[in-house]
Write an enzyme that holds these catalytic residues in place. Structure first.
Site, PDB file in Angstrom:
ATOM      1  N   HIS A 126       0.809  -1.219   0.000  1.00 20.95           N
ATOM      2  CA  HIS A 126       0.000   0.000   0.000  1.00 20.95           C
ATOM      3  C   HIS A 126       0.846   1.276   0.000  1.00 20.95           C
ATOM      4  CE1 HIS A 126      -3.548  -2.531   1.782  1.00 20.95           C
ATOM      5  NE2 HIS A 126      -3.337  -2.745   0.496  1.00 20.95           N
ATOM      6  N   ALA A 239       1.147  -9.257  18.830  1.00 21.19           N
ATOM      7  CA  ALA A 239       2.309  -9.660  18.019  1.00 21.19           C
ATOM      8  C   ALA A 239       3.615  -9.430  18.773  1.00 21.19           C
ATOM      9  CB  ALA A 239       2.311  -8.878  16.709  1.00 21.19           C
TER      10      ALA A 239
HETATM   11  C1  BJW Z   1      -3.195  -6.588  16.532  1.00 23.61           C
HETATM   12  C2  BJW Z   1      -2.661  -5.898  17.609  1.00 23.61           C
HETATM   13  C3  BJW Z   1      -1.438  -6.362  18.158  1.00 23.61           C
HETATM   14  C4  BJW Z   1      -4.508  -4.935  17.022  1.00 23.61           C
HETATM   15  N1  BJW Z   1      -0.849  -7.430  17.619  1.00 23.61           N
HETATM   16  N2  BJW Z   1      -2.590  -7.643  16.027  1.00 23.61           N
HETATM   17  C5  BJW Z   1     -12.502  -8.089  -3.450  1.00 23.61           C
HETATM   18  C6  BJW Z   1     -13.671  -8.114  -2.728  1.00 23.61           C
HETATM   19  C7  BJW Z   1     -14.220  -6.935  -2.205  1.00 23.61           C
HETATM   20  C8  BJW Z   1     -13.612  -5.714  -2.411  1.00 23.61           C
HETATM   21  C9  BJW Z   1     -12.460  -5.692  -3.128  1.00 23.61           C
HETATM   22  C10 BJW Z   1     -11.917  -6.868  -3.640  1.00 23.61           C
HETATM   23  N3  BJW Z   1     -10.772  -6.543  -4.273  1.00 23.61           N
HETATM   24  C11 BJW Z   1     -10.581  -5.212  -4.169  1.00 23.61           C
HETATM   25  C12 BJW Z   1     -11.594  -4.663  -3.490  1.00 23.61           C
HETATM   26  C13 BJW Z   1     -11.779  -3.210  -3.163  1.00 23.61           C
HETATM   27  C14 BJW Z   1     -10.959  -2.736  -1.981  1.00 23.61           C
HETATM   28  C15 BJW Z   1     -11.295  -3.582  -0.763  1.00 23.61           C
HETATM   29  O1  BJW Z   1     -10.616  -4.510  -0.398  1.00 23.61           O
HETATM   30  N4  BJW Z   1     -12.366  -3.228  -0.069  1.00 23.61           N
HETATM   31  C16 BJW Z   1     -12.805  -3.971   1.105  1.00 23.61           C
HETATM   32  C17 BJW Z   1     -12.516  -3.150   2.362  1.00 23.61           C
HETATM   33  C18 BJW Z   1     -14.265  -4.249   0.921  1.00 23.61           C
HETATM   34  N5  BJW Z   1      -9.551  -2.799  -2.304  1.00 23.61           N
HETATM   35  C19 BJW Z   1      -8.952  -1.811  -2.945  1.00 23.61           C
HETATM   36  O2  BJW Z   1      -9.521  -0.779  -3.263  1.00 23.61           O
HETATM   37  C20 BJW Z   1      -7.482  -1.991  -3.262  1.00 23.61           C
HETATM   38  N6  BJW Z   1      -7.237  -1.754  -4.611  1.00 23.61           N
HETATM   39  C21 BJW Z   1      -7.502  -2.645  -5.567  1.00 23.61           C
HETATM   40  O3  BJW Z   1      -7.949  -3.740  -5.292  1.00 23.61           O
HETATM   41  O4  BJW Z   1      -7.170  -2.236  -6.835  1.00 23.61           O
HETATM   42  C22 BJW Z   1      -7.691  -2.971  -7.925  1.00 23.61           C
HETATM   43  C23 BJW Z   1      -9.033  -2.399  -8.204  1.00 23.61           C
HETATM   44  C24 BJW Z   1      -9.168  -1.045  -8.356  1.00 23.61           C
HETATM   45  C25 BJW Z   1     -10.389  -0.528  -8.599  1.00 23.61           C
HETATM   46  C26 BJW Z   1     -11.487  -1.372  -8.684  1.00 23.61           C
HETATM   47  C27 BJW Z   1     -11.330  -2.744  -8.526  1.00 23.61           C
HETATM   48  C28 BJW Z   1     -10.085  -3.269  -8.263  1.00 23.61           C
HETATM   49  C29 BJW Z   1      -6.653  -0.950  -2.544  1.00 23.61           C
HETATM   50  C30 BJW Z   1      -6.693  -1.094  -1.077  1.00 23.61           C
HETATM   51  C31 BJW Z   1      -5.887   0.050  -0.426  1.00 23.61           C
HETATM   52  C32 BJW Z   1      -6.078   0.082   1.057  1.00 23.61           C
HETATM   53  N7  BJW Z   1      -5.630   1.321   1.544  1.00 23.61           N
HETATM   54  C33 BJW Z   1      -5.625   1.532   2.985  1.00 23.61           C
HETATM   55  C34 BJW Z   1      -5.385   3.032   3.270  1.00 23.61           C
HETATM   56  C35 BJW Z   1      -3.921   3.409   3.021  1.00 23.61           C
HETATM   57  C36 BJW Z   1      -3.735   4.873   3.107  1.00 23.61           C
HETATM   58  C37 BJW Z   1      -3.868   5.386   4.512  1.00 23.61           C
HETATM   59  O5  BJW Z   1      -3.201   4.873   5.411  1.00 23.61           O
HETATM   60  O6  BJW Z   1      -4.620   6.336   4.710  1.00 23.61           O
HETATM   61  O7  BJW Z   1      -4.660   0.693   3.596  1.00 23.61           O
HETATM   62  S1  BJW Z   1      -7.139   1.074   3.771  1.00 23.61           S
HETATM   63  C38 BJW Z   1      -6.416   0.464   5.243  1.00 23.61           C
HETATM   64  O8  BJW Z   1      -6.757  -0.940   5.364  1.00 23.61           O
HETATM   65  C39 BJW Z   1      -4.903   0.550   5.022  1.00 23.61           C
HETATM   66  C40 BJW Z   1      -4.460  -0.812   5.486  1.00 23.61           C
HETATM   67  O9  BJW Z   1      -3.223  -1.160   4.879  1.00 23.61           O
HETATM   68  C41 BJW Z   1      -5.594  -1.711   5.086  1.00 23.61           C
HETATM   69  C42 BJW Z   1      -5.656  -3.010   5.850  1.00 23.61           C
HETATM   70  O10 BJW Z   1      -5.900  -2.767   7.201  1.00 23.61           O
HETATM   71  P1  BJW Z   1      -5.167  -3.663   8.294  1.00 23.61           P
HETATM   72  O11 BJW Z   1      -3.704  -3.493   8.170  1.00 23.61           O
HETATM   73  O12 BJW Z   1      -5.694  -5.031   8.229  1.00 23.61           O
HETATM   74  O13 BJW Z   1      -5.579  -2.913   9.638  1.00 23.61           O
HETATM   75  P2  BJW Z   1      -6.942  -3.013  10.480  1.00 23.61           P
HETATM   76  O14 BJW Z   1      -7.021  -1.808  11.318  1.00 23.61           O
HETATM   77  O15 BJW Z   1      -8.092  -3.313   9.606  1.00 23.61           O
HETATM   78  O16 BJW Z   1      -6.737  -4.281  11.415  1.00 23.61           O
HETATM   79  C43 BJW Z   1      -5.785  -4.264  12.471  1.00 23.61           C
HETATM   80  C44 BJW Z   1      -5.746  -5.642  13.051  1.00 23.61           C
HETATM   81  O17 BJW Z   1      -4.708  -5.676  14.013  1.00 23.61           O
HETATM   82  C45 BJW Z   1      -7.032  -6.061  13.780  1.00 23.61           C
HETATM   83  O18 BJW Z   1      -7.404  -7.371  13.354  1.00 23.61           O
HETATM   84  C46 BJW Z   1      -6.619  -6.099  15.247  1.00 23.61           C
HETATM   85  O19 BJW Z   1      -7.288  -7.116  15.989  1.00 23.61           O
HETATM   86  C47 BJW Z   1      -5.159  -6.394  15.129  1.00 23.61           C
HETATM   87  N8  BJW Z   1      -4.307  -5.963  16.260  1.00 23.61           N
HETATM   88  N9  BJW Z   1      -3.469  -4.870  17.997  1.00 23.61           N
HETATM   89  C48 BJW Z   1      -1.419  -8.056  16.633  1.00 23.61           C
HETATM   90  N10 BJW Z   1      -0.844  -5.747  19.285  1.00 23.61           N
END
Ligand code: BJW
Ligand code: ZN
Length: 262
Positions: A126, A239
């Site tokens: 990302h 973690a």
């Molecule tokens: C602990 C802890 C501790 C707490 N120890 N653990 C297929 C199906 C449905 C939708 C889609 C699909 N394919 C693509 C999509 C669309 C979309 C998507 O996935 N949407 C879903 C949400 C529905 N994806 C996209 O748009 C992606 N692009 C793409 O696919 O391009 C092709 C395309 C384009 C156009 C149309 C179609 C296809 C791009 C995704 C970009 C994500 N960007 C972000 C923002 C970055 C910028 C910013 O920072 O502002 O990235 S969103 C945000 O979520 C960020 C993260 O990297 C990402 C993931 O989040 P993450 O890392 O999992 O964090 P959390 O907060 O969700 O979870 C934290 C976890 O930690 C929790 O589980 C806690 O329990 C745990 N935790 N303490 C261990 N101590």
């Protein structure tokens, strides 16, 4: 799925860890939580900026509508991140890269803390908050040391508008990044999924690819995720507490190095 307590790494996982040659680690925001980086989801909180959920402020549409506001949000986060340090989870993962013949770290995080802990060749799915991209000439600039005033900064090459080089919702991932990660997912023997809610695709498909190809998949997270049922083991906890426990386990490469030394 086999639940495990924080203090227990199963015999099966010990053996897998000891014998693995090709290991993939996928991390998300949770791996940085113990460093003080807020996660996006979970804990009942959703990140907001001036009343906008992050899915709005961190969206491609917002870059088009109000780039200065996007910069204000990212400058705020850059300020917070600048003072934060890697935690024991980042450090444990950085040590692993020299413990296996093939080791790949893929992160969804943009904070750079894996690199600060010493991880090399990190696949950043990302992007990075420490880089900008020019909307006009597409040049990338490393801006870790720079402080910006409010407003969109100008490109050092062409004077055009710079934006943060991060992948916002609805945007494509950097060319080749997911493809390289997917190749490794298809051949790794052991796959750790650390601190991600596993709801954002295509990142969340990597453990699915690994599992389908026969890898042993281990989730490390205090909470269950949509991926938990697919995993061979779920290590429930933080973690920064769980990953350092692997340090005391032997592994084949370390043993080989020891044998060569003697
Ligand atoms: C602990 C802890 C501790 C707490 N120890 N653990 C297929 C199906 C449905 C939708 C889609 C699909 N394919 C693509 C999509 C669309 C979309 C998507 O996935 N949407 C879903 C949400 C529905 N994806 C996209 O748009 C992606 N692009 C793409 O696919 O391009 C092709 C395309 C384009 C156009 C149309 C179609 C296809 C791009 C995704 C970009 C994500 N960007 C972000 C923002 C970055 C910028 C910013 O920072 O502002 O990235 S969103 C945000 O979520 C960020 C993260 O990297 C990402 C993931 O989040 P993450 O890392 O999992 O964090 P959390 O907060 O969700 O979870 C934290 C976890 O930690 C929790 O589980 C806690 O329990 C745990 N935790 N303490 C261990 N101590
Ligand atoms: Zn430019």
């Amino acid at each position: 799925m086999q639940a495990a307590t924080m203090s227990i790494i199963s015999d099966k996982l010990r053996t897998r860890f000891a014998l693995a040659t090709n290991v993939l680690v996928l991390t998300g925001a949770g791996v940085s939580a113990e460093s003080g980086v807020p996660t996006f989801r979970g804990g009942g909180n959703t990140a907001v900026w001036k009343g906008m959920p992050f899915s709005v402020i961190s969206s491609a549409g917002m870059v088009e509508r109000d780039l200065p506001e996007v910069w204000e949000w990212f400058n705020y986060r850059r300020g917070v991140l600048a003072s934060l340090k890697p935690n024991p989870a980042h450090e444990a993962i950085a040590r692993w890269q020299d413990s296996f013949d093939d080791f790949t770290l893929v992160t969804q995080n943009i904070d750079g803390l894996h690199q600060s802990a010493g991880s090399r060749d990190v696949i950043e799915l990302h992007g990075s908050i420490w880089r900008t991209r020019c909307l006009d000439c597409d040049a990338r600039h490393n801006v870790r040391e720079l402080k910006f005033d409010n407003g969109a900064p100008a490109c050092f090459d062409c004077g055009g508008h710079l934006r943060p080089d991060v992948v916002l919702f609805g945007e494509m991932l950097p060319t080749g990044a997911f493809e390289r990660a997917a190749v490794v997912a298809g051949i790794c023997e052991l796959c750790f999924v650390v601190g991600t809610s596993a709801v954002v695709y295509p990142a969340a498909s990597l453990p699915e690819i690994a599992r389908a190809a026969g890898a042993y998949v281990v989730e490390v997270n205090p909470e269950l995720t949509p991926l938990s049922d697919l995993c061979d083991e779920v290590l429930t906890g933080k973690a920064g507490e769980i990953l350092p426990m692997f340090q005391t386990l032997g592994h084949k490469k370390a043993q080989k190095a020891q044998d060569n030394f003697e």
